[in-house]
Design a protein around this motif. Structure first.
Motif, mmCIF file in Angstrom:
data_model
loop_
_atom_site.group_PDB
_atom_site.id
_atom_site.type_symbol
_atom_site.label_atom_id
_atom_site.label_comp_id
_atom_site.label_asym_id
_atom_site.label_seq_id
_atom_site.Cartn_x
_atom_site.Cartn_y
_atom_site.Cartn_z
ATOM 1 N N LEU A 133 0.829 -1.206 0.000
ATOM 2 C CA LEU A 133 0.000 0.000 0.000
ATOM 3 C C LEU A 133 0.867 1.261 0.000
ATOM 4 O O LEU A 133 0.582 2.220 -0.724
ATOM 5 C CB LEU A 133 -0.926 -0.014 1.218
ATOM 6 C CG LEU A 133 -2.048 1.019 1.277
ATOM 7 C CD1 LEU A 133 -2.897 0.989 0.020
ATOM 8 C CD2 LEU A 133 -2.912 0.776 2.515
ATOM 9 N N TYR A 134 1.935 1.265 0.814
ATOM 10 C CA TYR A 134 2.851 2.412 0.813
ATOM 11 C C TYR A 134 3.467 2.597 -0.575
ATOM 12 O O TYR A 134 3.545 3.708 -1.100
ATOM 13 C CB TYR A 134 4.003 2.213 1.807
ATOM 14 C CG TYR A 134 3.633 1.807 3.216
ATOM 15 C CD1 TYR A 134 2.499 2.304 3.855
ATOM 16 C CD2 TYR A 134 4.436 0.931 3.938
ATOM 17 C CE1 TYR A 134 2.173 1.924 5.154
ATOM 18 C CE2 TYR A 134 4.144 0.547 5.229
ATOM 19 C CZ TYR A 134 3.004 1.042 5.833
ATOM 20 O OH TYR A 134 2.702 0.655 7.114
ATOM 21 N N LYS A 135 3.912 1.470 -1.151
ATOM 22 C CA LYS A 135 4.571 1.530 -2.458
ATOM 23 C C LYS A 135 3.596 2.029 -3.527
ATOM 24 O O LYS A 135 3.969 2.829 -4.399
ATOM 25 C CB LYS A 135 5.112 0.152 -2.830
ATOM 26 C CG LYS A 135 6.013 0.162 -4.070
ATOM 27 C CD LYS A 135 6.642 -1.204 -4.291
ATOM 28 C CE LYS A 135 7.624 -1.159 -5.456
ATOM 29 N NZ LYS A 135 7.041 -0.680 -6.703
ATOM 30 N N LYS A 136 2.353 1.566 -3.444
ATOM 31 C CA LYS A 136 1.337 1.987 -4.411
ATOM 32 C C LYS A 136 1.135 3.505 -4.353
ATOM 33 O O LYS A 136 1.025 4.169 -5.392
ATOM 34 C CB LYS A 136 0.028 1.259 -4.124
ATOM 35 C CG LYS A 136 -1.118 1.565 -5.092
ATOM 36 C CD LYS A 136 -2.285 0.617 -4.815
ATOM 37 C CE LYS A 136 -3.451 0.870 -5.751
ATOM 38 N NZ LYS A 136 -4.218 2.081 -5.390
ATOM 39 N N MET A 137 1.084 4.051 -3.142
ATOM 40 C CA MET A 137 0.905 5.499 -3.004
ATOM 41 C C MET A 137 2.066 6.262 -3.624
ATOM 42 O O MET A 137 1.867 7.265 -4.327
ATOM 43 C CB MET A 137 0.736 5.871 -1.524
ATOM 44 C CG MET A 137 -0.615 5.499 -0.949
ATOM 45 S SD MET A 137 -0.921 6.196 0.696
ATOM 46 C CE MET A 137 0.022 5.087 1.725
ATOM 47 N N LEU A 138 3.283 5.794 -3.366
ATOM 48 C CA LEU A 138 4.450 6.471 -3.939
ATOM 49 C C LEU A 138 4.483 6.327 -5.461
ATOM 50 O O LEU A 138 4.830 7.281 -6.167
ATOM 51 C CB LEU A 138 5.739 5.909 -3.322
ATOM 52 C CG LEU A 138 5.942 6.217 -1.833
ATOM 53 C CD1 LEU A 138 7.204 5.529 -1.329
ATOM 54 C CD2 LEU A 138 6.030 7.718 -1.588
ATOM 55 N N ASP A 139 4.116 5.150 -5.961
ATOM 56 C CA ASP A 139 4.079 4.940 -7.415
ATOM 57 C C ASP A 139 3.063 5.869 -8.075
ATOM 58 O O ASP A 139 3.242 6.299 -9.217
ATOM 59 C CB ASP A 139 3.731 3.483 -7.742
ATOM 60 C CG ASP A 139 4.874 2.522 -7.426
ATOM 61 O OD1 ASP A 139 6.008 3.011 -7.227
ATOM 62 O OD2 ASP A 139 4.620 1.303 -7.352
#
Length: 335
Positions: A133-139
């Motif tokens: 979820l964190y990675k998705k937000m940054l992406d």
């Protein structure tokens, strides 16, 4: 009743709809004082309430951020949240604060709920267990700032304390007073929550650097409900510690409660230093030596960094970690 519209206000004030819009958005550059008064009076008389949802869709901003704290009962969480709110209020942003209780499932639900409400960015005390979820937000280039913690391989901007330095200050103070049987207690770090993990590792490093043997029985990372039992067992060792570092304000409170229940005298029976400068530390009897975090500075920077990302639409910055220095507050709880 038919809802009052911006057009109604414009007719009442005898101005254009664009003038009313400029007034609502506080753009007064080319507006006379008389016009401002007429619009203000028309809004008051008609009881006009701007459609926040419509304005948000038009401006592509809700002027709101979300803050997800690990545990609102911690003094640190309360103080940094206040600092964040102060900065946001000054920038005409609203703040929604959620308490995740260090629960990844609860944290995930809050992230999804806040994003569904289209908040412009998030400040999160990450549990570490929602990496995708964190990675998705940054992406997605979504404005995100971590506070108090970082997550390995997740390049979100993180505002943290220099945790190793905090423990070194505590160990140094004990050693200067002639103490070497130094224990540390913190809450469980099964998920390697950054400050807990770094403080224990910093404790081991500080002892080794001073040629003091690391006694694993003096290192306790336990769930809150078994802190009293663990303290009892540790102090019943054949060679018990004579001083202890409380890894956070919650543990400090439990140590002080246990000491009172067991009629232990501080610092005669047990010297104590707490990480986090709790409000009662200065007037507790005896007053408690603590290592203070610059909580308001940390909260202020987290808010300013997030608002900068929101306004510039630039999620990444040159530095991923921002470390703040701790301060030893010497009082009476160390012999």
């Amino acid at each position: 009743m038919k809802p009052v519209t911006m057009a109604d206000v414009a007719r009442k004030a005898q101005v254009s709809k664009s003038t009313v819009s400029q007034y609502l958005n506080k753009r007064y550059d080319y507006m006379s004082e008389q016009t401002k008064v007429r619009v203000e009076e028309a809004i008051s008389e008609l009881g006009y309430q701007p459609n926040i949802v419509a304005r948000s869709l038009k401006q592509k901003s809700t002027k709101t951020i979300g803050v997800i704290v690990a545990n609102i009962l911690h003094t640190f969480s309360t103080e940094v949240s206040r600092a964040i709110e102060d900065v946001c209020h000054g920038e005409d942003f609203h703040t929604i604060i959620c308490n995740a209780d260090d629960d990844p499932v609860k944290e995930k639900r809050y992230i999804e709920m806040l994003r569904a409400k289209q908040v412009d960015g998030l400040i999160v005390f990450p549990t570490g267990d929602n990496r995708d979820l964190y990675k998705k937000m940054l992406d997605e280039q979504y404005p995100l700032v971590f506070l108090d913690r970082s997550v390995p391989d997740i390049p979100a901007s993180s505002i943290m304390l220099n945790n190793e330095k905090a423990i070194e200050l505590a160990v140094d103070h004990f050693v200067q007073k002639g103490n070497e049987r130094i224990a540390i207690m913190t809450t469980s770090f099964i998920d390697k929550v950054t400050p807990r993990y770094e403080r224990v590792e910093g404790y081991k490093k500080a002892l080794r650097n001073r040629n003091i043997e690391v006694n694993e029985e003096y290192i306790q990372c336990v769930d809150p409900e078994i802190i009293p039992l663990t303290l009892k067992q540790m102090l019943a060792l054949s060679t018990p510690p004579d001083c202890i570092i409380a890894g956070n304000d919650f543990v400090l409170k439990e140590i002080l409660r246990f000491s009172k229940q067991e009629s232990l005298s501080i610092p005669e029976d047990l010297s104590v230093i707490g990480i986090d400068d709790v409000p009662y530390a200065s007037f507790y009897n005896p007053s408690i030596t603590t290592v203070a975090q610059p909580t308001f500075k940390m909260g202020k920077m987290a808010a300013e960094l997030l608002l900068e990302k929101i306004k510039k639409k630039q999620v990444q910055d040159d530095l991923s970690e921002y470390r703040f220095e701790p301060t030893l507050m010497v009082r009476e709880s160390v012999n």
